[in-house]
Design an enzyme around this catalytic site. Structure first.
Site, PDB file in Angstrom:
ATOM      1  N   ASN A   1    -103.572   9.604 -40.240  1.00  0.00           N
ATOM      2  CA  ASN A   1    -102.906   9.612 -38.941  1.00  0.00           C
ATOM      3  C   ASN A   1    -101.838   8.530 -38.991  1.00  0.00           C
ATOM      4  OD1 ASN A   1    -102.115   9.501 -36.304  1.00  0.00           O
ATOM      5  ND2 ASN A   1    -104.068   8.732 -35.498  1.00  0.00           N
TER       6      ASN A   1
ATOM      7  N   LYS B   1     -99.632   7.936 -36.904  1.00  0.00           N
ATOM      8  CA  LYS B   1     -99.243   7.452 -35.564  1.00  0.00           C
ATOM      9  C   LYS B   1     -97.712   7.416 -35.475  1.00  0.00           C
ATOM     10  CE  LYS B   1    -103.661   5.227 -35.181  1.00  0.00           C
ATOM     11  NZ  LYS B   1    -104.503   4.233 -34.543  1.00  0.00           N
TER      12      LYS B   1
ATOM     13  N   HIS C   1    -106.628  12.139 -29.136  1.00  0.00           N
ATOM     14  CA  HIS C   1    -106.787  10.803 -29.714  1.00  0.00           C
ATOM     15  C   HIS C   1    -106.907   9.793 -28.564  1.00  0.00           C
ATOM     16  CE1 HIS C   1    -105.921   7.061 -31.767  1.00  0.00           C
ATOM     17  NE2 HIS C   1    -106.287   7.678 -32.875  1.00  0.00           N
TER      18      HIS C   1
ATOM     19  N   GLU D   1    -105.584   7.054 -28.079  1.00  0.00           N
ATOM     20  CA  GLU D   1    -104.295   6.511 -27.617  1.00  0.00           C
ATOM     21  C   GLU D   1    -103.609   7.493 -26.672  1.00  0.00           C
ATOM     22  OE1 GLU D   1    -102.882   5.592 -31.566  1.00  0.00           O
ATOM     23  OE2 GLU D   1    -104.439   4.060 -31.696  1.00  0.00           O
TER      24      GLU D   1
ATOM     25  N   GLU E   1    -114.438   8.446 -33.023  1.00  0.00           N
ATOM     26  CA  GLU E   1    -113.655   7.227 -33.206  1.00  0.00           C
ATOM     27  C   GLU E   1    -113.982   6.247 -32.081  1.00  0.00           C
ATOM     28  OE1 GLU E   1    -109.911   8.117 -35.755  1.00  0.00           O
ATOM     29  OE2 GLU E   1    -109.387   8.272 -33.651  1.00  0.00           O
TER      30      GLU E   1
ATOM     31  N   GLY F   1    -107.986   0.230 -35.316  1.00  0.00           N
ATOM     32  CA  GLY F   1    -106.920  -0.734 -35.555  1.00  0.00           C
ATOM     33  C   GLY F   1    -107.351  -2.178 -35.390  1.00  0.00           C
TER      34      GLY F   1
ATOM     35  N   SER G   1    -110.784   1.822 -38.391  1.00  0.00           N
ATOM     36  CA  SER G   1    -110.703   0.798 -39.440  1.00  0.00           C
ATOM     37  C   SER G   1    -111.341   1.230 -40.771  1.00  0.00           C
ATOM     38  CB  SER G   1    -111.296  -0.535 -38.960  1.00  0.00           C
ATOM     39  OG  SER G   1    -110.580  -1.020 -37.839  1.00  0.00           O
TER      40      SER G   1
HETATM   41  P1  PGA Z   1    -107.306   2.925 -37.804  1.00  0.00           P
HETATM   42  O1  PGA Z   1    -106.954   4.158 -36.820  1.00  0.00           O
HETATM   43  O2  PGA Z   1    -107.769   3.526 -39.105  1.00  0.00           O
HETATM   44  O3  PGA Z   1    -106.002   2.172 -37.930  1.00  0.00           O
HETATM   45  O4  PGA Z   1    -108.372   2.133 -37.135  1.00  0.00           O
HETATM   46  C1  PGA Z   1    -107.755   5.313 -36.786  1.00  0.00           C
HETATM   47  C2  PGA Z   1    -107.215   6.276 -35.762  1.00  0.00           C
HETATM   48  O5  PGA Z   1    -106.713   5.797 -34.714  1.00  0.00           O
HETATM   49  O6  PGA Z   1    -107.233   7.505 -35.958  1.00  0.00           O
END
Ligand code: PGA
Length: 261
Positions: free
Chosen positions: A10, A12, A97, A99, A169, A175, A215
């Site tokens: 991803n 982003k 997601h 976000e 998640e 993150g 992460s």
């Molecule tokens: P991350 O993000 O691996 O940077 O924690 C995962 C995600 O948001 O899909």
């Protein structure tokens, strides 16, 4: 039933078209090496998706989007539809997601409608669910996650488990460098699979792939992939460099090799 592992990047809101080209060119031969064992998905921003889709072509890499709208066309300024994603070579799309839910106000209702539309359009939805730190600390993890999963599957009729992927998640792990322990991730994902067995039947539950996200990096991927119910990962930060994403694909391949031994 053996489920095929998936390693999904991803990106982003990252990468120019040029950067996407360089990454995809480096990834293609490495993904081809893993083709027998692992589905490799690259979820790119819409501006790069056409290029990733074109370069991926019939290769082992599946181009994915990070969002779409459930109507096919019309007066929806700023949105793109499932037919538009298919048109540029996408085979998958992230739906709901955290976000999107937290920053852009996507509701469970919208996530359910998007998932239904993606499945109808033959676009593989990777549906994200997960709880906040406050919800977890208050003992409300399962209430939140079971509601999110339940709302999505309610909309799906006559759909096989292979037409949808879930990603658990936990929001506090995204993150932050703070990964769920492999046991906590397995616990949540095992419960999601049990819920799917109750609501959609055993065949559905055993064929649906459920990823962990939050992460994930080369150092912790092997432990996560070793869990029975975890079929792969949705990876943000550690997917931005092709070398680290390739290491993660390797971890998924090793997990396959271990189960075959
Ligand atoms: P991350 O993000 O691996 O940077 O924690 C995962 C995600 O948001 O899909």
């Amino acid at each position: 039933m053996a489920r095929r592992p998936m390693m999904a990047a991803n990106w982003k809101m990252n990468k120019t078209v040029r950067e996407a080209q360089e990454y995809t060119a480096a990834l293609l031969p490495r993904a081809a090496d893993a083709e027998d064992d692992v589905d490799v998905v690259v979820c790119a921003p819409h501006t790069c998706l056409h290029e990733v889709g074109r370069m991926a072509g019939d290769s082992a890499v599946i181009a994915g989007a990070q969002n779409f709208y459930y109507e096919d066309s019309g007066a929806f300024t700023g949105e793109v539809s499932a037919p538009m994603l298919l048109d540029v070579g996408a085979g998958a799309v992230i739906v709901g997601h955290s976000e999107r839910r937290e920053v852009f106000g996507e509701t469970d209702e919208m996530v359910a409608r998007k998932t239904k539309r993606a499945v109808e359009a033959d676009l593989l939805p990777i549906v994200c669910v997960g709880e906040t730190k406050e919800e977890r600390d208050a003992g409300g993890m399962w209430d939140k996650v079971s509601d999110q999963v339940g709302r999505v599957v309610e909309e799906l009729e006559d759909v096989g488990g292979e037409s949808i992927v879930f990603a658990y998640e936990p929001i506090w792990a995204i993150g932050t460098g703070d990964t769920a322990t492999p046991e906590d991730a397995q616990d949540a994902i095992g419960k999601i699979r049990d819920l799917l067995a109750e609501t959609k039947g055993d065949d559905f539950a055993q064929s649906v792939r459920i990823l962990y996200g939050g992460s994930v990096k080369p150092e912790n991927a092997a432990e996560i992939m070793a869990q029975d119910d975890i079929d792969g990962a949705l990876v943000g930060g550690a997917s931005l460099e092709v070398e680290s994403f390739v290491e993660l694909i390797g971890a998924a391949q090793n997990a396959v090799a271990r189960t075959e031994r």
